[in-house]
Design an enzyme around this catalytic site. Structure first.
Site, PDB file in Angstrom:
ATOM      1  N   ARG A 150      17.460  17.302  43.320  1.00 25.22           N
ATOM      2  CA  ARG A 150      18.702  17.283  44.080  1.00 25.22           C
ATOM      3  C   ARG A 150      18.518  18.088  45.354  1.00 25.22           C
ATOM      4  O   ARG A 150      18.117  19.249  45.298  1.00 25.22           O
ATOM      5  CB  ARG A 150      19.846  17.887  43.266  1.00 25.22           C
ATOM      6  CG  ARG A 150      20.257  17.088  42.048  1.00 25.22           C
ATOM      7  CD  ARG A 150      21.244  17.888  41.217  1.00 25.22           C
ATOM      8  NE  ARG A 150      20.610  19.094  40.676  1.00 25.22           N
ATOM      9  CZ  ARG A 150      21.278  20.122  40.149  1.00 25.22           C
ATOM     10  NH1 ARG A 150      22.597  20.101  40.120  1.00 25.22           N
ATOM     11  NH2 ARG A 150      20.628  21.175  39.669  1.00 25.22           N
ATOM     12  N   LYS A 209      13.716   6.072  36.912  1.00 20.52           N
ATOM     13  CA  LYS A 209      14.195   6.712  38.140  1.00 20.52           C
ATOM     14  C   LYS A 209      15.362   5.935  38.746  1.00 20.52           C
ATOM     15  O   LYS A 209      16.413   6.495  39.066  1.00 20.52           O
ATOM     16  CB  LYS A 209      13.039   6.803  39.145  1.00 20.52           C
ATOM     17  CG  LYS A 209      13.440   7.141  40.564  1.00 20.52           C
ATOM     18  CD  LYS A 209      13.970   8.543  40.705  1.00 20.52           C
ATOM     19  CE  LYS A 209      14.223   8.878  42.169  1.00 20.52           C
ATOM     20  NZ  LYS A 209      14.690  10.239  42.367  1.00 20.52           N
ATOM     21  N   CYS A 265      18.612   9.042  48.362  1.00 22.08           N
ATOM     22  CA  CYS A 265      18.286   8.393  47.088  1.00 22.08           C
ATOM     23  C   CYS A 265      19.298   7.340  46.653  1.00 22.08           C
ATOM     24  O   CYS A 265      18.943   6.182  46.465  1.00 22.08           O
ATOM     25  CB  CYS A 265      18.151   9.455  45.988  1.00 22.08           C
ATOM     26  SG  CYS A 265      16.711  10.536  46.205  1.00 22.08           S
TER      27      CYS A 265
END
Length: 437
Positions: A150, A209, A265
């Site tokens: 993060r 992922k 992301c």
């Protein structure tokens, strides 16, 4: 570590902190020069000190020569960019494939070639094909080791992870045993804190992922839709989120309403997963809807600001607090501020903005009409409307009375719900938040 960007640099510094000797290959001359001088080209709390410490200890080095870097290496990580491909949203693997070719030309002894970049299912096997085609004589294995970092808390996430995912080639002659031993040694310090290290098939690791990020993005879009519903029926989205989140099956994280997710992301990975699923003949309708909800929300937030400002922002001074997609980062990729401020500028607003670290990165993405200020109160001075776009901690400490004294108008649109509605109303503001009465 091939690539000294966000993932590569954080991973390299943390691996070096574990006691490994790490050589980072970075071909961008400006970035390489900065790294060699100890200047960190990205904002990540604690990273500058970690890089300095591991460089001083002789365990972390930077260079442009891939041949020198891979000599004697037991694990070679590919951590280059995989941006969305123009036109279809697929991950662009150009840099990954080129890195594989260069690694193959440079290798002399056995090593495990590991994808650290976020890559579609099948990429690790494609890397193996490229390496074999380039150097049929090489002894190597491939593995997948996706990152779960993060921004703003990357070092903590690496050092104390929820889990480490390692994909192995179970079709290898030894079933992936040699690669498992190498990567088990790389991550050995985590065994001391009993962090789960999960070994699985290559394809499963690659998909994990995308599935993880897409599920979190879906939670964000879900709570944003619930916030809209709360506003219509007079409910409070924060109480609703608490009521949901205390259920262990749901969890409390990522149930915070706002102007939509952004960053490096979630937007990229949700789009890539929809493309992967469509091509596999198993479309992910929930994720497709999540992407659409998020895109529409950012546009809707600009309309919310205009409505709160009386139906028009032409000639009105708008103070904007926060530009980055989240606090504790200077990342502007897919930030909600970009489409929101573009639309406000198009409608004639005078925009004055402040972000604690993100303004240099924001300039290329925002309209030239935006004025960048020295502080939150500077931005608020003589403003007709104040808008909160990023929940930096220092904004939470702003006293309503000081804001009222600085501003010309009395409209606050708090898209992160950082202020107390009662206190804002007592200070005389027409206060608009998300999902609260």
């Amino acid at each position: 570590m091939i690539g000294g960007g966000y993932v590569g640099l954080v991973s390299a510094a943390c691996f070096a902190k574990f006691g490994n000797d790490v050589a980072v290959v970075e071909i961008d001359p400006d970035r390489l020069a900065a790294l060699r001088e100890g200047r960190i080209p990205i904002y990540e709390p604690g990273l500058d000190g970690l890089v300095a410490d591991t460089m001083r200890a002789g365990r972390l080095s930077f260079g442009a020569d891939i041949s020198a870097a891979v000599q004697g290496a037991e694990a070679i990580f590919i951590a280059v960019g995989t941006p969305p491909r123009n036109g279809d949203g697929h991950a662009d693997l150009t840099y990954v494939h080129e890195a594989a070719r260069q690694i193959a030309r440079a290798m002399t002894d056995y090593a495990v070639i590991v994808t650290k970049s976020t890559v579609p299912v099948g990429t690790s096997r494609r890397i193996a094909e490229i390496v074999r085609d380039t150097r049929p004589d090489l002894d190597f294995d491939v593995a997948s080791n996706p990152e779960f970092l993060r921004e703003g808390n990357a070092i903590g996430d690496f050092m104390k992870p929820d889990r480490v995912i390692v994909g192995l080639d179970e079709d290898a002659p030894d079933g992936g045993a040699r690669a498992r031993a190498v990567l088990g040694a790389v991550y050995r310090p985590l065994y001391l804190i009993e962090a789960p290290v999960l070994f699985m098939k290559l394809e499963t690791a690659e998909l994990t992922k995308y599935a993880s990020n897409s599920f979190l993005a879906m939670k964000i879009s879900f709570i944003n839709e619930m916030a809209d519903l709360c506003e219509r029926v007079g409910a409070n989205v924060h109480d609703l989120a608490r009521g949901m989140g205390l259920d262990g099956r749901i969890g409390r994280k990522f149930l915070h309403p706002g102007p939509g997710y952004g960053g490096s992301c979630f937007p990229k990975d949700t789009l890539a997963l929809t493309r992967i699923a469509q091509e596999a003949g198993a479309p992910t309708r929930l994720i497709e809807a999540t992407v659409g909800v998020n895109d529409a929300r950012k546009v809707a937030m600009a309309g919310r600001i205009v409505a709160a400002s009386g139906g028009s922002v032409r000639g009105r001074r708008i103070a904007v607090l926060g530009l980055t997609f989240k606090p504790e980062t200077d990342d502007m990729r897919e930030a909600a501020s970009i489409p929101i401020l573009v639309r406000l500028a198009e409608q004639g607003a005078e925009i004055r903005a402040f972000d604690p670290v993100g303004m240099p990165a924001a300039r290329p993405h925002l309209p030239q009409a935006v004025t960048y200020c020295d502080s939150a109160l500077d931005a608020a001075t003589d403003a007709d409307t104040l808008v909160v776009l990023t929940e930096w901690t220092e904004f939470r400490a702003l006293a309503p009375g000081r804001l009222a004294a600085a501003m010309r108008g009395r409209v606050v649109v708090d898209l992160r719900n950082i202020f107390d509605p009662v206190a804002m109303q007592e200070a005389g503001f027409a206060y608009h938040s998300v999902g609260r009465p």
